[in-house]
Design a protein around this motif. Sequence first.
Motif, short mmCIF file in Angstrom:
data_model
loop_
_atom_site.label_atom_id
_atom_site.label_comp_id
_atom_site.label_asym_id
_atom_site.label_seq_id
_atom_site.Cartn_x
_atom_site.Cartn_y
_atom_site.Cartn_z
N MET A 1 -5.81 -14.95 0.02
CA MET A 1 -5.31 -13.74 0.71
C MET A 1 -3.79 -13.67 0.56
N ASP A 2 -3.27 -12.50 0.22
CA ASP A 2 -1.83 -12.29 0.13
C ASP A 2 -1.25 -12.26 1.53
N GLU A 3 -0.42 -13.24 1.84
CA GLU A 3 0.04 -13.38 3.20
C GLU A 3 1.00 -12.28 3.63
N GLY A 4 1.53 -11.55 2.71
CA GLY A 4 2.41 -10.47 3.10
C GLY A 4 1.75 -9.11 3.05
N SER A 5 0.45 -9.05 2.71
CA SER A 5 -0.23 -7.79 2.55
C SER A 5 -0.96 -7.40 3.82
N ASP A 6 -1.49 -6.14 3.77
CA ASP A 6 -2.24 -5.65 4.92
C ASP A 6 -3.52 -6.44 5.14
N ALA A 7 -4.00 -7.11 4.09
CA ALA A 7 -5.24 -7.89 4.24
C ALA A 7 -5.07 -9.05 5.20
N SER A 8 -3.84 -9.49 5.40
CA SER A 8 -3.61 -10.62 6.30
C SER A 8 -3.53 -10.20 7.76
N VAL A 9 -3.47 -8.89 8.03
CA VAL A 9 -3.28 -8.42 9.40
C VAL A 9 -4.42 -8.84 10.33
N PRO A 10 -5.70 -8.68 9.94
CA PRO A 10 -6.77 -9.13 10.85
C PRO A 10 -6.68 -10.61 11.19
N ALA A 11 -6.36 -11.44 10.19
CA ALA A 11 -6.23 -12.87 10.45
C ALA A 11 -5.06 -13.15 11.39
N GLN A 12 -3.94 -12.45 11.17
CA GLN A 12 -2.78 -12.63 12.03
C GLN A 12 -3.09 -12.19 13.46
N ASP A 13 -3.77 -11.03 13.59
CA ASP A 13 -4.13 -10.55 14.92
C ASP A 13 -5.04 -11.54 15.64
N LEU A 14 -5.98 -12.12 14.89
CA LEU A 14 -6.90 -13.08 15.50
C LEU A 14 -6.14 -14.31 15.99
N LEU A 15 -5.23 -14.84 15.17
CA LEU A 15 -4.48 -16.02 15.58
C LEU A 15 -3.61 -15.74 16.79
N VAL A 16 -3.02 -14.55 16.84
CA VAL A 16 -2.19 -14.19 17.99
C VAL A 16 -3.04 -14.11 19.26
N THR A 17 -4.22 -13.50 19.13
CA THR A 17 -5.12 -13.39 20.28
C THR A 17 -5.55 -14.77 20.77
N ILE A 18 -5.90 -15.64 19.83
CA ILE A 18 -6.32 -17.00 20.20
C ILE A 18 -5.17 -17.75 20.85
N GLY A 19 -3.98 -17.68 20.26
CA GLY A 19 -2.84 -18.39 20.81
C GLY A 19 -2.49 -17.93 22.21
#
Length: 411
Positions: free
Chosen positions: A1-19
Amino acid sequence: MDEGSDASVPAQDLLVTIGAGLLAGGISSVDVEDALTGLAPAVGLRSINVAALPKGLFLTVGSDSATRFERIGPDLRFDQTAKLLDIVDALRSRRLGIDAARRMIDTEVYGTAPRWPVWLSHLGAVPIGIGLCLLLEPGLVNLAFAAIGSLIVAGVLAINSRHASLGPLLPVASAFIVGVLMLIGYRLDWLESPLRTIVATLALLLPGSAVVTGLTEISAGALSAGSSRLVSSTVQLAMFIAGVAGAAVVTGTGAEALANSQLTDSTWWLSALGVAAATLGLILYLHTPLEHTVPIVLTIAAAALAQLGLGAEFGAAIGGLAGALTASLVAVVLSRVPTGPIWRISFVPAFLIVAPGSFGLLNASQIEFGDGSGVAGSLLAAATTFFTIAIGTVIGSALAHAAEPKDEIVA
C-alpha cells in the motif's frame, strides 16, 4: 500500500480509532504506541509515526501524509476495553481485515450496552469499601461506617455520571462528605481510628493506578505523558486531603483523630474475606467480562496473597513489588491456556488491587495528620511503594513480552 496515497486512509483511520480507544481504556501511552506500531504491517502500512498522550493521539502515515490528531473521549468500560484488545489481537494475527475490524469496533465496542445497569456498577463501591475495611480496621462499627460511606461514594458516582461537569468536584466533595460522617462518629465516641475507615471508603476514587502508570511511562522514556499523569494524580490526591481536612475543621476535630492507628488486627480469614469482597466490587464496578471471571479472580487472589503475605513480613514496598510481579506472571501463564484471555485482561483488575489506589496505597498511606514528625517518613514510605509497584509492573511487562511477543499491550 502506498503510504502517502488515499488507499492508506482507511488503515490510518482504523489505527487512530484503536489508539484513542486504548487510551480511553486506561492503557499507558507507551503501550499504545507499541501496539499501533506493531499493527501497522498487519493493516498494510510499512511504518507510522505515532505520539500518544493521556488525552490526545497524533499519527502520521508516510512523509507526505497529513498528521491525524484524535482527542480522547470518555473512559471506556473494562468490558469494552477487553473487546477492543481482542480485536487488536485478531488484527495482528491477520484474522480480521480493516473493514471487518471497523464494523466490530462500532458494534461490539462502542455499540454494546452495559451487561448490568449503571446503578449496579456504582454499588460495587460498597463491597470494595467493606472489603478494604476488613483489611485495614475490621471492627464492627468501622465496617458499618465503611458501608454507609461507600453508599455515599456510590451516590456521588451516580451524580457524576449524570452530570459530567461536576467531575472536578468529585475528589474534594466525596472526601469532605465521607470525612464529616466518620469524624462525627468519632466525636460521638462511636468510631475509633477514623482515618483508616476513611481511606478504605475512598480508595476506589483515589488515583493510585494513574500514579503507577505515570511512573511506568516515565521509566520507559515517555516523559510528557508520565509527567502530566503524575501532576494530575497529585492534584487529585491533594483535593482528597483538602476534603478530609475541611471535614476536620467543620466538625471541630483535632489532628489527633487522624492518626494512622490500627485497633483491631485483621486475621487471615478476615483478609481473605476482604479480598473476596473487594474482588466482587471490582467485577461490578469495572463491568468485568463474565467469560473471563475465573482467570481474573485467580490473578487477583495470587497477587493479593503475595502482597499481603510478603508485605506483612517485609513491609508495604516489598509487598507491592511482589504483588505486581505475581499478577504479571499469573496473567501470562493464564494467557497461554487455549481458552485464556490475553495478558492484560487478567492483569488490569489485579493491578487495581495491587496499585496504590487500593491495597497498595492502603498499606502504604502512612500519612499521619496528627504527628508532624511522622509525615515526611510516611510520605517517603508511600512514594517508595509507588515506585516498587511501578518496577514490578515494568518487569512484568518485559516478562509478558518475552513470553508472548505478539501481545504488545501488556502494561
